[in-house]
Design an enzyme around this catalytic site. Structure first.
Site, PDB file in Angstrom:
ATOM      1  CG  ASN A   9       0.811 -14.374  15.921  1.00 62.32           C
ATOM      2  OD1 ASN A   9       0.694 -15.571  16.138  1.00 62.32           O
ATOM      3  ND2 ASN A   9       0.878 -13.479  16.891  1.00 62.32           N
ATOM      4  CG  ASP A  11      -0.698 -18.301  18.519  1.00 63.87           C
ATOM      5  OD1 ASP A  11      -1.050 -19.451  18.184  1.00 63.87           O
ATOM      6  OD2 ASP A  11       0.323 -18.070  19.186  1.00 63.87           O
ATOM      7  CB  CYS A  12      -3.225 -13.238  14.701  1.00 61.36           C
ATOM      8  SG  CYS A  12      -4.163 -11.831  14.063  1.00 61.36           S
ATOM      9  N   GLY A  13      -6.383 -14.659  14.407  1.00 63.83           N
ATOM     10  CA  GLY A  13      -7.435 -14.977  13.449  1.00 63.83           C
ATOM     11  C   GLY A  13      -7.370 -14.126  12.196  1.00 63.83           C
ATOM     12  NE  ARG A  16      -6.497 -19.024  13.047  1.00 61.90           N
ATOM     13  CZ  ARG A  16      -6.555 -18.495  14.264  1.00 61.90           C
ATOM     14  NH1 ARG A  16      -5.434 -18.265  14.953  1.00 61.90           N
ATOM     15  NH2 ARG A  16      -7.723 -18.211  14.825  1.00 61.90           N
TER      16      ARG A  16
END
Length: 141
Positions: A9, A11-13, A16
Site C-alpha cells: 500500500n 500510502d503506508c510508511g 514503503r
C-alpha cells in the site's frame, strides 16, 4: 532470478520502508497494490498458512471497517474473517512479502530482512530517520 512479491500500500510508511529494504538488497520485487488488485481467496489462504499466521493475526483494525463489521467477535470463524478480507481488502494488514525463503507480514518493516535471500547492499534508514542498516550492509540492532 529471484522473484519477490510485495503486497503493498503506497500510502503506508511501513509498506514503503519494506519495499525500500527489498530494493536495498538489489532486487526489484513484483509490487502488487493489493487495494487495486487484491489476492484471490485461495491465494490469501495460502499466504496466511505459509506465513504461519491465523486470519485474525492478519486482520487490520485501524482505518478499516473492522468495528462496523463486528470483526472483533471471537465467535467468528477463520472462514468468516477471510471472507471479510476478500470483500474488503483494506482489512488485510500490510505489507505481506513472498520470497523463496518464506512469507511474512513485515511489521515492523525490517522483519523483511529475515526472508530476503540477498544481503543489504549499503546503509538504509527508514523514512523517520531510524537507521536499520549500516554502511557495511549489516543490520543495526
Amino acid at each position: 532470478m529471484t522473484v519477490i512479491v510485495i503486497y503493498h500500500n503506497p500510502d503506508c510508511g511501513t509498506s514503503r520502508n519494506t519495499l525500500a529494504l527489498i530494493r536495498n538488497s538489489g532486487i526489484e520485487p513484483h509490487v502488487v497494490e493489493y487495494l487495486k488488485t487484491p489476492p484471490s481467496r485461495a491465494l490469501l489462504v495460502e499466504m496466511i498458512d505459509q506465513a504461519g499466521l491465523t486470519p485474525r493475526e492478519l486482520l487490520r483494525e485501524k482505518g478499516t471497517p473492522y468495528a462496523q463489521l463486528g470483526l472483533g467477535d471471537d465467535a467468528l470463524t477463520d472462514d468468516a474473517l477471510i471472507d471479510a478480507m476478500v470483500m474488503y481488502p483494506i482489512l488485510i494488514n500490510r505489507p505481506l512479502v513472498v520470497t523463496p525463503i518464506g512469507v511474512k507480514l513485515c511489521r515492523p518493516s525490517e522483519a523483511v530482512l529475515d526472508i530476503l535471500p540477498d544481503a543489504q547492499r549499503g546503509a538504509f534508514a527508514k523514512e523517520d530517520g531510524e537507521q536499520v542498516i549500516d554502511a557495511a550492509g549489516q543490520r543495526v540492532i
